[in-house]
Motif scaffolding. Structure first.
Motif, PDB file in Angstrom:
ATOM      1  N   LYS A 171       0.814  -1.222   0.000  1.00  0.00           N
ATOM      2  CA  LYS A 171       0.000   0.000   0.000  1.00  0.00           C
ATOM      3  C   LYS A 171       0.846   1.269   0.000  1.00  0.00           C
ATOM      4  CE  LYS A 171      -3.602  -2.697   0.395  1.00  0.00           C
ATOM      5  NZ  LYS A 171      -4.503  -2.679   1.532  1.00  0.00           N
ATOM      6  N   ASN A 172       2.081   1.156  -0.486  1.00  0.00           N
ATOM      7  CA  ASN A 172       2.908   2.353  -0.645  1.00  0.00           C
ATOM      8  C   ASN A 172       2.414   3.207  -1.802  1.00  0.00           C
ATOM      9  OD1 ASN A 172       4.639   1.731   1.469  1.00  0.00           O
ATOM     10  ND2 ASN A 172       6.073   0.626   0.155  1.00  0.00           N
ATOM     11  N   ILE A 173       1.768   2.567  -2.768  1.00  0.00           N
ATOM     12  CA  ILE A 173       1.189   3.275  -3.910  1.00  0.00           C
ATOM     13  C   ILE A 173      -0.231   2.766  -4.124  1.00  0.00           C
ATOM     14  CG2 ILE A 173       3.412   3.702  -5.035  1.00  0.00           C
ATOM     15  CD1 ILE A 173       2.827   1.336  -6.884  1.00  0.00           C
ATOM     16  N   ASP A 174      -1.046   3.607  -4.784  1.00  0.00           N
ATOM     17  CA  ASP A 174      -2.429   3.221  -5.080  1.00  0.00           C
ATOM     18  C   ASP A 174      -2.547   2.541  -6.442  1.00  0.00           C
ATOM     19  OD1 ASP A 174      -3.650   4.261  -2.719  1.00  0.00           O
ATOM     20  OD2 ASP A 174      -3.397   6.273  -3.528  1.00  0.00           O
ATOM     21  N   CYS A 175      -1.641   2.880  -7.352  1.00  0.00           N
ATOM     22  CA  CYS A 175      -1.716   2.313  -8.697  1.00  0.00           C
ATOM     23  C   CYS A 175      -0.367   2.444  -9.374  1.00  0.00           C
ATOM     24  CB  CYS A 175      -2.792   3.005  -9.535  1.00  0.00           C
ATOM     25  SG  CYS A 175      -2.409   4.727  -9.922  1.00  0.00           S
ATOM     26  N   VAL A 176      -0.227   1.723 -10.472  1.00  0.00           N
ATOM     27  CA  VAL A 176       0.922   1.885 -11.365  1.00  0.00           C
ATOM     28  C   VAL A 176       0.394   2.534 -12.632  1.00  0.00           C
ATOM     29  CG1 VAL A 176       2.722   0.728 -12.689  1.00  0.00           C
ATOM     30  CG2 VAL A 176       2.093  -0.126 -10.415  1.00  0.00           C
ATOM     31  N   TRP A 177       0.950   3.702 -12.954  1.00  0.00           N
ATOM     32  CA  TRP A 177       0.460   4.451 -14.121  1.00  0.00           C
ATOM     33  C   TRP A 177       1.681   4.995 -14.847  1.00  0.00           C
ATOM     34  CZ3 TRP A 177      -4.341   8.152 -13.683  1.00  0.00           C
ATOM     35  CH2 TRP A 177      -4.766   8.514 -14.969  1.00  0.00           C
ATOM     36  N   ASN A 178       2.168   4.228 -15.812  1.00  0.00           N
ATOM     37  CA  ASN A 178       3.402   4.643 -16.475  1.00  0.00           C
ATOM     38  C   ASN A 178       3.712   3.727 -17.649  1.00  0.00           C
ATOM     39  OD1 ASN A 178       6.891   5.010 -15.575  1.00  0.00           O
ATOM     40  ND2 ASN A 178       5.639   6.385 -16.759  1.00  0.00           N
ATOM     41  N   GLY A 179       2.877   3.791 -18.689  1.00  0.00           N
ATOM     42  CA  GLY A 179       3.091   2.882 -19.804  1.00  0.00           C
ATOM     43  C   GLY A 179       3.035   1.448 -19.338  1.00  0.00           C
TER      44      GLY A 179
ATOM     45  N   TYR B  17      -3.651  -7.874 -11.926  1.00  0.00           N
ATOM     46  CA  TYR B  17      -4.007  -6.558 -11.389  1.00  0.00           C
ATOM     47  C   TYR B  17      -5.466  -6.258 -11.718  1.00  0.00           C
ATOM     48  CZ  TYR B  17       1.098  -6.213 -11.665  1.00  0.00           C
ATOM     49  OH  TYR B  17       2.448  -6.468 -11.565  1.00  0.00           O
ATOM     50  N   THR B  18      -6.011  -5.262 -11.045  1.00  0.00           N
ATOM     51  CA  THR B  18      -7.321  -4.717 -11.413  1.00  0.00           C
ATOM     52  C   THR B  18      -7.052  -3.516 -12.320  1.00  0.00           C
ATOM     53  OG1 THR B  18      -8.503  -5.498  -9.457  1.00  0.00           O
ATOM     54  CG2 THR B  18      -9.374  -3.535 -10.545  1.00  0.00           C
ATOM     55  N   TRP B  19      -7.613  -3.541 -13.524  1.00  0.00           N
ATOM     56  CA  TRP B  19      -7.256  -2.578 -14.566  1.00  0.00           C
ATOM     57  C   TRP B  19      -8.390  -1.617 -14.919  1.00  0.00           C
ATOM     58  CZ3 TRP B  19      -2.372  -2.318 -16.380  1.00  0.00           C
ATOM     59  CH2 TRP B  19      -1.549  -3.441 -16.246  1.00  0.00           C
TER      60      TRP B  19
ATOM     61  N   VAL C 236      -4.204   1.591 -16.479  1.00  0.00           N
ATOM     62  CA  VAL C 236      -3.800   1.932 -15.118  1.00  0.00           C
ATOM     63  C   VAL C 236      -4.045   0.702 -14.259  1.00  0.00           C
ATOM     64  CG1 VAL C 236      -4.060   3.533 -13.193  1.00  0.00           C
ATOM     65  CG2 VAL C 236      -4.533   4.307 -15.536  1.00  0.00           C
ATOM     66  N   GLY C 237      -2.999   0.204 -13.593  1.00  0.00           N
ATOM     67  CA  GLY C 237      -3.098  -1.030 -12.824  1.00  0.00           C
ATOM     68  C   GLY C 237      -3.181  -0.792 -11.329  1.00  0.00           C
ATOM     69  N   PHE C 238      -4.148  -1.455 -10.684  1.00  0.00           N
ATOM     70  CA  PHE C 238      -4.363  -1.355  -9.241  1.00  0.00           C
ATOM     71  C   PHE C 238      -4.152  -2.720  -8.596  1.00  0.00           C
ATOM     72  CE2 PHE C 238      -6.739   1.867 -11.393  1.00  0.00           C
ATOM     73  CZ  PHE C 238      -6.671   2.988 -10.579  1.00  0.00           C
TER      74      PHE C 238
ATOM     75  N   LEU D 128      -4.957  -6.092  -7.122  1.00  0.00           N
ATOM     76  CA  LEU D 128      -6.077  -6.948  -7.481  1.00  0.00           C
ATOM     77  C   LEU D 128      -7.184  -6.854  -6.429  1.00  0.00           C
ATOM     78  CD1 LEU D 128      -6.775  -9.007  -9.722  1.00  0.00           C
ATOM     79  CD2 LEU D 128      -5.995 -10.806  -8.172  1.00  0.00           C
ATOM     80  N   GLY D 129      -8.381  -6.504  -6.894  1.00  0.00           N
ATOM     81  CA  GLY D 129      -9.517  -6.366  -5.991  1.00  0.00           C
ATOM     82  C   GLY D 129      -9.870  -4.944  -5.631  1.00  0.00           C
ATOM     83  N   ASN D 130      -8.992  -3.982  -5.950  1.00  0.00           N
ATOM     84  CA  ASN D 130      -9.273  -2.585  -5.619  1.00  0.00           C
ATOM     85  C   ASN D 130     -10.146  -1.960  -6.712  1.00  0.00           C
ATOM     86  OD1 ASN D 130      -9.335  -0.010  -4.580  1.00  0.00           O
ATOM     87  ND2 ASN D 130      -7.135   0.372  -4.761  1.00  0.00           N
ATOM     88  N   GLU D 131     -11.369  -2.463  -6.792  1.00  0.00           N
ATOM     89  CA  GLU D 131     -12.270  -2.005  -7.849  1.00  0.00           C
ATOM     90  C   GLU D 131     -12.862  -0.633  -7.557  1.00  0.00           C
ATOM     91  OE1 GLU D 131     -15.138  -5.068  -8.364  1.00  0.00           O
ATOM     92  OE2 GLU D 131     -13.677  -6.530  -9.127  1.00  0.00           O
ATOM     93  N   SER D 132     -12.967  -0.280  -6.290  1.00  0.00           N
ATOM     94  CA  SER D 132     -13.559   1.005  -5.926  1.00  0.00           C
ATOM     95  C   SER D 132     -12.764   2.171  -6.509  1.00  0.00           C
ATOM     96  CB  SER D 132     -13.644   1.138  -4.400  1.00  0.00           C
ATOM     97  OG  SER D 132     -14.133   2.416  -4.037  1.00  0.00           O
ATOM     98  N   LEU D 133     -11.456   2.184  -6.256  1.00  0.00           N
ATOM     99  CA  LEU D 133     -10.625   3.262  -6.778  1.00  0.00           C
ATOM    100  C   LEU D 133     -10.504   3.157  -8.293  1.00  0.00           C
ATOM    101  CD1 LEU D 133      -8.930   5.736  -6.235  1.00  0.00           C
ATOM    102  CD2 LEU D 133      -6.975   4.250  -5.744  1.00  0.00           C
ATOM    103  N   ARG D 134     -10.409   1.929  -8.803  1.00  0.00           N
ATOM    104  CA  ARG D 134     -10.349   1.749 -10.252  1.00  0.00           C
ATOM    105  C   ARG D 134     -11.564   2.366 -10.929  1.00  0.00           C
ATOM    106  NH1 ARG D 134     -11.701  -2.889 -13.151  1.00  0.00           N
ATOM    107  NH2 ARG D 134     -13.575  -2.850 -11.842  1.00  0.00           N
TER     108      ARG D 134
END
Length: 267
Positions: free
Chosen positions: A96-104, A114-116, A224-226, A228-234
């Protein structure tokens, strides 16, 4: 004796009032608590232009980071840009250091990991070589030194073509593509396998005598990858991206960075 009792009562009253003053929140305290924004922490590779990188002024910038900033503003969240080692992205998400990976970040082959969001951009994995090297086709890579970024989509794509990899003279892995391209420029390697959108941007900005081979290794899509299971923020980010596609914001940002609309949401 009466004076002593009276003094003790006064001291007790002062202590009680002081305790109440410390434990009773003021109106200002409530206002401060309610105006604090939630953070939106975006993990990215800071050596991956034009998606995310360090500009000449020392500030983080890039196509993906600009989109993330707009999304954060629309969600009324405070954007926090967190550079990460690309091969540590799973650990960063899980801790939980980051909420998502967003970088190509390539969806293909990682659909169940991941949840995409929906794909917002298309890309290819390609081979970059020096102009005039004599390497024009994949067959020309026989006995050549080929480098790829560790834990990248290019590495995953090469894992699907073991027969091709077996023809390489050396198969190397670099920490990032800046290092890989420097090795190509110096002649330490003969080819770099990387994202086409990044390769063409690097060629234009560096003015280097590199070329992209016509034969692509693999076609893919960015999302944007979150965790797995973090559908709310996605879902929140997905809705913001759809709104940005509808009102022309995605196209405007794409034109700024690429001179054309390369986005795919709503298309």
């Amino acid at each position: 004796m009466k004076k002593m009792i009276y003094a003790l009562l006064i001291v007790a009253m002062v202590l009680t009032l002081g305790a109440c003053a410390k434990t009773t929140p003021t109106e200002d305290t409530y206002e401060q608590d309610t105006t604090e924004k939630e953070t939106f922490v975006v993990g990215f590779d800071q050596d991956f232009p034009p998606m995310g990188f360090v500009a000449d002024d020392g500030e983080f910038t890039g196509f993906d980071l600009e989109l993330a900033a707009i999304v954060a503003e629309r969600l009324d969240k405070e954007l926090v840009l967190q550079p990460i080692a690309w091969d540590s992205k799973d650990m960063e998400l899980e801790s939980k250091n980051i909420d998502c990976v967003w970088n190509g970040f390539t969806i293909n082959g990682r659909e169940e990991t991941y949840t995409w969001t929906d794909a917002y951009m298309a890309n290819n994995q390609v081979f970059v070589v020096k102009e005039g090297s004599g390497i024009e086709t994949l067959a020309d890579l026989t006995d050549k030194a080929v480098v790829v970024q560790a834990d990248s989509s290019a590495e995953a794509a090469l894992g699907e073509v073991e027969d091709l990899v077996a023809t390489f003279g050396d198969y190397l892995k670099a920490a990032d593509y800046n290092m890989a391209l420097m090795d190509l420029e110096s002649g330490a390697v003969d080819a770099v396998v990387m994202d086409e959108i990044v390769a063409r941007y690097q060629i234009e900005k560096r003015g280097s005598a590199f070329v992209v081979l016509e034969e692509a290794l693999a076609a893919e899509s960015y999302g944007v990858g979150f965790l797995l299971g973090n559908e709310s923020l996605r879902d929140q980010v997905q809705e913001a991206l759809e709104d940005m596609a509808a009102d022309g914001t995605l196209e405007t940002v794409s034109m700024k960075w690429f001179g054309e609309d390369v986005t795919t949401i709503g298309k």
